[in-house]
Design a protein around this motif. Structure first.
Motif, PDB file in Angstrom:
ATOM      1  N   TYR A   1       0.810  -1.220   0.000  1.00 26.71           N
ATOM      2  CA  TYR A   1       0.000   0.000   0.000  1.00 26.71           C
ATOM      3  C   TYR A   1       0.844   1.273   0.000  1.00 26.71           C
ATOM      4  CZ  TYR A   1       0.521   0.908   5.033  1.00 26.71           C
ATOM      5  OH  TYR A   1       1.015   1.216   6.268  1.00 26.71           O
ATOM      6  N   GLU A   2       2.015   1.210   0.608  1.00 26.85           N
ATOM      7  CA  GLU A   2       2.850   2.419   0.637  1.00 26.85           C
ATOM      8  C   GLU A   2       3.353   2.766  -0.765  1.00 26.85           C
ATOM      9  OE1 GLU A   2       5.875   2.242   3.707  1.00 26.85           O
ATOM     10  OE2 GLU A   2       4.524   3.268   5.099  1.00 26.85           O
ATOM     11  N   TYR A   3       3.532   1.744  -1.592  1.00 23.54           N
ATOM     12  CA  TYR A   3       3.941   2.014  -2.978  1.00 23.54           C
ATOM     13  C   TYR A   3       2.831   2.701  -3.744  1.00 23.54           C
ATOM     14  CZ  TYR A   3       8.397  -0.144  -2.523  1.00 23.54           C
ATOM     15  OH  TYR A   3       9.684  -0.394  -2.139  1.00 23.54           O
ATOM     16  N   GLN A   4       1.602   2.264  -3.433  1.00 24.36           N
ATOM     17  CA  GLN A   4       0.439   2.900  -4.070  1.00 24.36           C
ATOM     18  C   GLN A   4       0.400   4.391  -3.705  1.00 24.36           C
ATOM     19  OE1 GLN A   4      -3.254   1.255  -2.648  1.00 24.36           O
ATOM     20  NE2 GLN A   4      -4.443   2.567  -3.997  1.00 24.36           N
ATOM     21  N   ILE A   5       0.666   4.677  -2.431  1.00 22.26           N
ATOM     22  CA  ILE A   5       0.676   6.081  -1.986  1.00 22.26           C
ATOM     23  C   ILE A   5       1.807   6.839  -2.693  1.00 22.26           C
ATOM     24  CG2 ILE A   5       0.943   7.649  -0.031  1.00 22.26           C
ATOM     25  CD1 ILE A   5      -0.112   5.524   1.810  1.00 22.26           C
TER      26      ILE A   5
ATOM     27  N   ILE B   1       9.646   7.001   4.086  1.00 25.16           N
ATOM     28  CA  ILE B   1      10.249   8.320   4.345  1.00 25.16           C
ATOM     29  C   ILE B   1      11.411   8.552   3.376  1.00 25.16           C
ATOM     30  CG2 ILE B   1      11.525   9.689   6.063  1.00 25.16           C
ATOM     31  CD1 ILE B   1       9.886   8.140   8.225  1.00 25.16           C
ATOM     32  N   LYS B   2      12.213   7.497   3.212  1.00 24.12           N
ATOM     33  CA  LYS B   2      13.380   7.603   2.334  1.00 24.12           C
ATOM     34  C   LYS B   2      12.952   7.765   0.873  1.00 24.12           C
ATOM     35  CE  LYS B   2      17.352   4.992   1.402  1.00 24.12           C
ATOM     36  NZ  LYS B   2      17.632   3.576   1.358  1.00 24.12           N
ATOM     37  N   LYS B   3      11.995   6.958   0.464  1.00 26.54           N
ATOM     38  CA  LYS B   3      11.558   6.986  -0.938  1.00 26.54           C
ATOM     39  C   LYS B   3      10.873   8.318  -1.277  1.00 26.54           C
ATOM     40  CE  LYS B   3      12.463   3.016  -2.967  1.00 26.54           C
ATOM     41  NZ  LYS B   3      12.260   1.789  -2.214  1.00 26.54           N
TER      42      LYS B   3
ATOM     43  N   TYR C   1       8.918  17.428  12.448  1.00 26.23           N
ATOM     44  CA  TYR C   1       9.278  16.659  11.251  1.00 26.23           C
ATOM     45  C   TYR C   1       9.164  15.184  11.596  1.00 26.23           C
ATOM     46  CZ  TYR C   1      11.073  20.896   9.079  1.00 26.23           C
ATOM     47  OH  TYR C   1      11.171  22.143   8.521  1.00 26.23           O
ATOM     48  N   VAL C   2       8.860  14.382  10.595  1.00 27.42           N
ATOM     49  CA  VAL C   2       8.703  12.942  10.826  1.00 27.42           C
ATOM     50  C   VAL C   2       9.988  12.220  10.421  1.00 27.42           C
ATOM     51  CG1 VAL C   2       7.447  10.880  10.054  1.00 27.42           C
ATOM     52  CG2 VAL C   2       6.213  13.011  10.531  1.00 27.42           C
ATOM     53  N   ASN C   3      10.490  11.433  11.358  1.00 26.59           N
ATOM     54  CA  ASN C   3      11.592  10.526  11.019  1.00 26.59           C
ATOM     55  C   ASN C   3      11.195   9.120  11.456  1.00 26.59           C
ATOM     56  OD1 ASN C   3      11.929  10.447  13.774  1.00 26.59           O
ATOM     57  ND2 ASN C   3      13.846  11.584  13.797  1.00 26.59           N
ATOM     58  N   GLU C   4      12.170   8.193  11.479  1.00 19.79           N
ATOM     59  CA  GLU C   4      11.818   6.784  11.744  1.00 19.79           C
ATOM     60  C   GLU C   4      11.329   6.569  13.175  1.00 19.79           C
ATOM     61  OE1 GLU C   4      15.498   7.224  11.470  1.00 19.79           O
ATOM     62  OE2 GLU C   4      14.728   8.116   9.624  1.00 19.79           O
ATOM     63  N   GLU C   5      11.661   7.480  14.070  1.00 19.92           N
ATOM     64  CA  GLU C   5      11.291   7.284  15.469  1.00 19.92           C
ATOM     65  C   GLU C   5       9.897   7.875  15.712  1.00 19.92           C
ATOM     66  OE1 GLU C   5      12.368   8.932  19.779  1.00 19.92           O
ATOM     67  OE2 GLU C   5      13.810   9.383  18.206  1.00 19.92           O
ATOM     68  N   LEU C   6       8.980   7.110  16.305  1.00 20.82           N
ATOM     69  CA  LEU C   6       7.606   7.571  16.520  1.00 20.82           C
ATOM     70  C   LEU C   6       7.577   8.874  17.325  1.00 20.82           C
ATOM     71  CD1 LEU C   6       4.514   6.952  16.324  1.00 20.82           C
ATOM     72  CD2 LEU C   6       4.749   5.856  18.551  1.00 20.82           C
ATOM     73  N   ASP C   7       6.954   9.912  16.755  1.00 25.61           N
ATOM     74  CA  ASP C   7       6.840  11.231  17.389  1.00 25.61           C
ATOM     75  C   ASP C   7       8.199  11.779  17.828  1.00 25.61           C
ATOM     76  OD1 ASP C   7       4.050  11.138  17.078  1.00 25.61           O
ATOM     77  OD2 ASP C   7       3.814  10.053  18.961  1.00 25.61           O
ATOM     78  N   GLY C   8       9.234  11.453  17.048  1.00 24.15           N
ATOM     79  CA  GLY C   8      10.589  11.775  17.502  1.00 24.15           C
ATOM     80  C   GLY C   8      11.389  12.758  16.667  1.00 24.15           C
ATOM     81  N   GLY C   9      10.854  13.251  15.553  1.00 23.45           N
ATOM     82  CA  GLY C   9      11.646  14.132  14.682  1.00 23.45           C
ATOM     83  C   GLY C   9      11.809  15.538  15.252  1.00 23.45           C
ATOM     84  N   ASN C  10      12.603  16.353  14.570  1.00 22.15           N
ATOM     85  CA  ASN C  10      12.855  17.720  15.054  1.00 22.15           C
ATOM     86  C   ASN C  10      11.573  18.528  15.193  1.00 22.15           C
ATOM     87  OD1 ASN C  10      15.538  17.339  15.226  1.00 22.15           O
ATOM     88  ND2 ASN C  10      16.033  18.329  13.265  1.00 22.15           N
TER      89      ASN C  10
END
Ligand code: GRF
Length: 187
Positions: free
Chosen positions: A66-70, A96-98, A137-146
Protein backbone atom coordinates in the motif's frame (compact mmCIF):
# COMPACT_ATOMS: atom_id res chain seq x y z
CA UNK A 1 4.12 33.19 -4.94
CA UNK A 2 4.22 29.59 -6.15
CA UNK A 3 2.50 27.40 -3.61
CA UNK A 4 3.95 24.05 -2.59
CA UNK A 5 1.78 21.09 -3.47
CA UNK A 6 0.63 19.37 -0.27
CA UNK A 7 -1.01 16.09 0.67
CA UNK A 8 -2.83 15.70 3.98
CA UNK A 9 -3.08 12.25 5.59
CA UNK A 10 -6.05 11.60 7.87
CA UNK A 11 -7.79 8.74 9.68
CA UNK A 12 -10.64 10.42 11.53
CA UNK A 13 -12.63 13.62 11.86
CA UNK A 14 -10.33 15.85 9.86
CA UNK A 15 -10.81 19.06 11.82
CA UNK A 16 -7.15 19.91 11.19
CA UNK A 17 -7.70 19.13 7.53
CA UNK A 18 -10.60 21.57 7.23
CA UNK A 19 -8.57 24.18 9.08
CA UNK A 20 -5.68 23.76 6.62
CA UNK A 21 -8.05 23.86 3.66
CA UNK A 22 -9.38 27.20 4.90
CA UNK A 23 -5.90 28.62 5.49
CA UNK A 24 -4.68 27.50 2.10
CA UNK A 25 -7.28 29.69 0.42
CA UNK A 26 -5.19 32.66 1.55
CA UNK A 27 -2.93 33.59 -1.35
CA UNK A 28 0.06 34.12 0.95
CA UNK A 29 -0.26 30.73 2.69
CA UNK A 30 2.60 28.59 1.32
CA UNK A 31 0.73 25.39 0.46
CA UNK A 32 -2.08 24.31 -1.78
CA UNK A 33 -3.76 21.00 -0.92
CA UNK A 34 -3.73 18.72 -3.95
CA UNK A 35 -4.51 15.38 -2.34
CA UNK A 36 -6.04 13.86 0.80
CA UNK A 37 -5.20 10.31 1.83
CA UNK A 38 -7.15 8.30 4.38
CA UNK A 39 -6.46 4.77 5.59
CA UNK A 40 -10.02 4.60 6.88
CA UNK A 41 -12.90 4.54 4.40
CA UNK A 42 -15.28 5.68 7.16
CA UNK A 43 -13.20 8.71 8.19
CA UNK A 44 -15.63 11.64 8.51
CA UNK A 45 -12.82 13.92 7.32
CA UNK A 46 -13.13 12.63 3.75
CA UNK A 47 -16.21 14.80 3.37
CA UNK A 48 -14.02 17.92 3.56
CA UNK A 49 -11.99 16.74 0.59
CA UNK A 50 -15.18 15.98 -1.35
CA UNK A 51 -16.84 19.30 -0.52
CA UNK A 52 -13.75 21.22 -1.55
CA UNK A 53 -13.12 19.26 -4.74
CA UNK A 54 -9.79 17.97 -3.52
CA UNK A 55 -8.84 14.56 -4.93
CA UNK A 56 -8.72 11.89 -2.25
CA UNK A 57 -7.42 8.38 -2.00
CA UNK A 58 -8.61 5.74 0.41
CA UNK A 59 -5.96 3.15 0.97
CA UNK A 60 -6.23 -0.37 2.21
CA UNK A 61 -3.37 -0.85 4.62
CA UNK A 62 -3.97 -4.60 4.66
CA UNK A 63 -2.43 -4.76 1.18
CA UNK A 64 1.26 -5.50 1.35
CA UNK A 65 2.31 -2.81 -1.10
CA UNK A 66 0.00 0.00 0.00
CA UNK A 67 2.85 2.42 0.64
CA UNK A 68 3.94 2.01 -2.98
CA UNK A 69 0.44 2.90 -4.07
CA UNK A 70 0.68 6.08 -1.99
CA UNK A 71 4.15 6.94 -3.30
CA UNK A 72 2.93 6.53 -6.87
CA UNK A 73 0.06 8.91 -6.27
CA UNK A 74 2.30 11.45 -4.51
CA UNK A 75 4.62 11.41 -7.48
CA UNK A 76 1.77 11.75 -9.94
CA UNK A 77 0.44 14.77 -8.05
CA UNK A 78 3.96 16.24 -7.62
CA UNK A 79 3.51 16.52 -3.86
CA UNK A 80 6.35 18.20 -1.99
CA UNK A 81 5.01 18.17 1.57
CA UNK A 82 2.96 15.65 3.55
CA UNK A 83 1.05 16.82 6.64
CA UNK A 84 -0.04 14.02 8.94
CA UNK A 85 -3.23 15.28 10.57
CA UNK A 86 -4.49 12.54 12.82
CA UNK A 87 -3.16 9.75 10.61
CA UNK A 88 -3.13 6.65 12.78
CA UNK A 89 -0.71 4.46 10.82
CA UNK A 90 3.02 4.34 11.30
CA UNK A 91 4.97 5.47 8.26
CA UNK A 92 7.84 3.17 7.36
CA UNK A 93 11.47 4.14 7.16
CA UNK A 94 11.42 3.02 3.55
CA UNK A 95 8.50 5.33 2.77
CA UNK A 96 10.25 8.32 4.35
CA UNK A 97 13.38 7.60 2.33
CA UNK A 98 11.56 6.99 -0.94
CA UNK A 99 9.42 10.13 -0.62
CA UNK A 100 12.52 12.16 0.19
CA UNK A 101 10.66 15.41 0.85
CA UNK A 102 9.08 17.11 3.85
CA UNK A 103 6.79 15.14 6.18
CA UNK A 104 5.36 16.78 9.29
CA UNK A 105 3.02 15.58 12.01
CA UNK A 106 0.89 17.19 14.71
CA UNK A 107 0.86 15.54 18.11
CA UNK A 108 -1.41 16.44 21.06
CA UNK A 109 1.27 16.84 23.74
CA UNK A 110 4.37 18.85 24.45
CA UNK A 111 6.90 16.49 22.90
CA UNK A 112 9.14 14.78 23.89
CA UNK A 113 6.60 14.15 26.64
CA UNK A 114 3.82 11.63 26.03
CA UNK A 115 4.64 10.10 22.69
CA UNK A 116 2.27 7.55 21.18
CA UNK A 117 -1.39 6.95 21.99
CA UNK A 118 -3.78 7.77 24.88
CA UNK A 119 -2.05 11.08 25.41
CA UNK A 120 -4.71 12.83 27.47
CA UNK A 121 -5.18 10.05 30.01
CA UNK A 122 -1.40 9.84 30.45
CA UNK A 123 -1.20 13.60 30.99
CA UNK A 124 -3.91 13.54 33.67
CA UNK A 125 -2.43 10.49 35.36
CA UNK A 126 0.92 12.21 35.50
CA UNK A 127 -0.64 15.32 37.08
CA UNK A 128 0.97 17.67 34.57
CA UNK A 129 0.64 21.41 35.16
CA UNK A 130 0.57 22.28 31.49
CA UNK A 131 0.18 20.63 28.15
CA UNK A 132 -0.32 21.56 24.50
CA UNK A 133 0.56 20.44 21.01
CA UNK A 134 3.67 19.96 18.90
CA UNK A 135 4.31 20.05 15.18
CA UNK A 136 7.45 18.14 14.21
CA UNK A 137 9.28 16.66 11.25
CA UNK A 138 8.70 12.94 10.83
CA UNK A 139 11.59 10.53 11.02
CA UNK A 140 11.82 6.78 11.74
CA UNK A 141 11.29 7.28 15.47
CA UNK A 142 7.61 7.57 16.52
CA UNK A 143 6.84 11.23 17.39
CA UNK A 144 10.59 11.77 17.50
CA UNK A 145 11.65 14.13 14.68
CA UNK A 146 12.85 17.72 15.05
CA UNK A 147 10.32 20.07 16.57
CA UNK A 148 9.06 23.00 14.50
CA UNK A 149 6.63 24.58 16.94
CA UNK A 150 4.91 23.92 20.28
CA UNK A 151 1.95 25.70 21.86
CA UNK A 152 0.95 25.23 25.47
CA UNK A 153 -1.70 26.02 28.04
CA UNK A 154 -2.11 25.53 31.79
CA UNK A 155 -4.27 22.63 32.89
CA UNK A 156 -7.18 23.46 35.16
CA UNK A 157 -7.61 20.99 38.04
CA UNK A 158 -11.17 20.37 36.84
CA UNK A 159 -10.11 19.47 33.29
CA UNK A 160 -11.00 15.96 32.14
CA UNK A 161 -9.78 14.22 28.98
CA UNK A 162 -12.44 15.88 26.82
CA UNK A 163 -11.51 19.34 28.11
CA UNK A 164 -7.85 18.69 27.39
CA UNK A 165 -8.66 17.50 23.90
CA UNK A 166 -10.77 20.58 23.19
CA UNK A 167 -8.15 23.00 24.48
CA UNK A 168 -5.33 21.16 22.72
CA UNK A 169 -7.13 21.12 19.39
CA UNK A 170 -7.82 24.83 19.60
CA UNK A 171 -4.06 25.34 19.75
CA UNK A 172 -3.49 22.81 16.97
CA UNK A 173 -5.50 24.97 14.58
CA UNK A 174 -2.97 27.75 15.19
CA UNK A 175 0.16 25.62 15.42
CA UNK A 176 -0.17 23.58 12.24
CA UNK A 177 -0.53 26.55 9.86
CA UNK A 178 2.17 28.47 11.74
CA UNK A 179 4.57 25.55 11.40
CA UNK A 180 3.96 25.42 7.64
CA UNK A 181 4.61 29.15 7.32
CA UNK A 182 7.82 28.70 9.31
CA UNK A 183 9.06 25.86 7.10
CA UNK A 184 8.80 27.98 3.97
CA UNK A 185 9.78 31.32 5.47
CA UNK A 186 13.16 31.39 3.80
CA UNK A 187 12.23 29.54 0.60
C1 GRF B 1 -5.33 15.72 16.51
O1 GRF B 1 -5.72 16.09 17.77
C2 GRF B 1 -3.86 15.41 16.44
O2 GRF B 1 -3.14 15.93 17.49
C3 GRF B 1 -3.80 13.92 16.52
O3 GRF B 1 -4.98 13.45 15.95
C4 GRF B 1 -6.01 14.43 16.08
C5 GRF B 1 -6.70 14.55 14.77
O4 GRF B 1 -7.88 15.28 14.85
N1 GRF B 1 -2.58 13.46 15.89
P1 GRF B 1 -8.66 15.72 13.54
O5 GRF B 1 -8.93 14.46 12.72
O6 GRF B 1 -7.81 16.70 12.79
O7 GRF B 1 -9.94 16.34 14.01
Amino acid sequence: MVKKRACIFISGKGTNLINLIRKSRDYSFPISIKLVISNNNKAPGIIHAKKNNIPFLIINTKLRNYEYQILRELKRKRISIICLAGYMKIISRNFIKKFGKIIINIHPSLLPKFKGLNTFSKILKNKEKKTGCTVHYVNEELDGGNIIIKKEFFINHKDNEDDLKLKTQKLEYLAFPEAIVRIYRYH
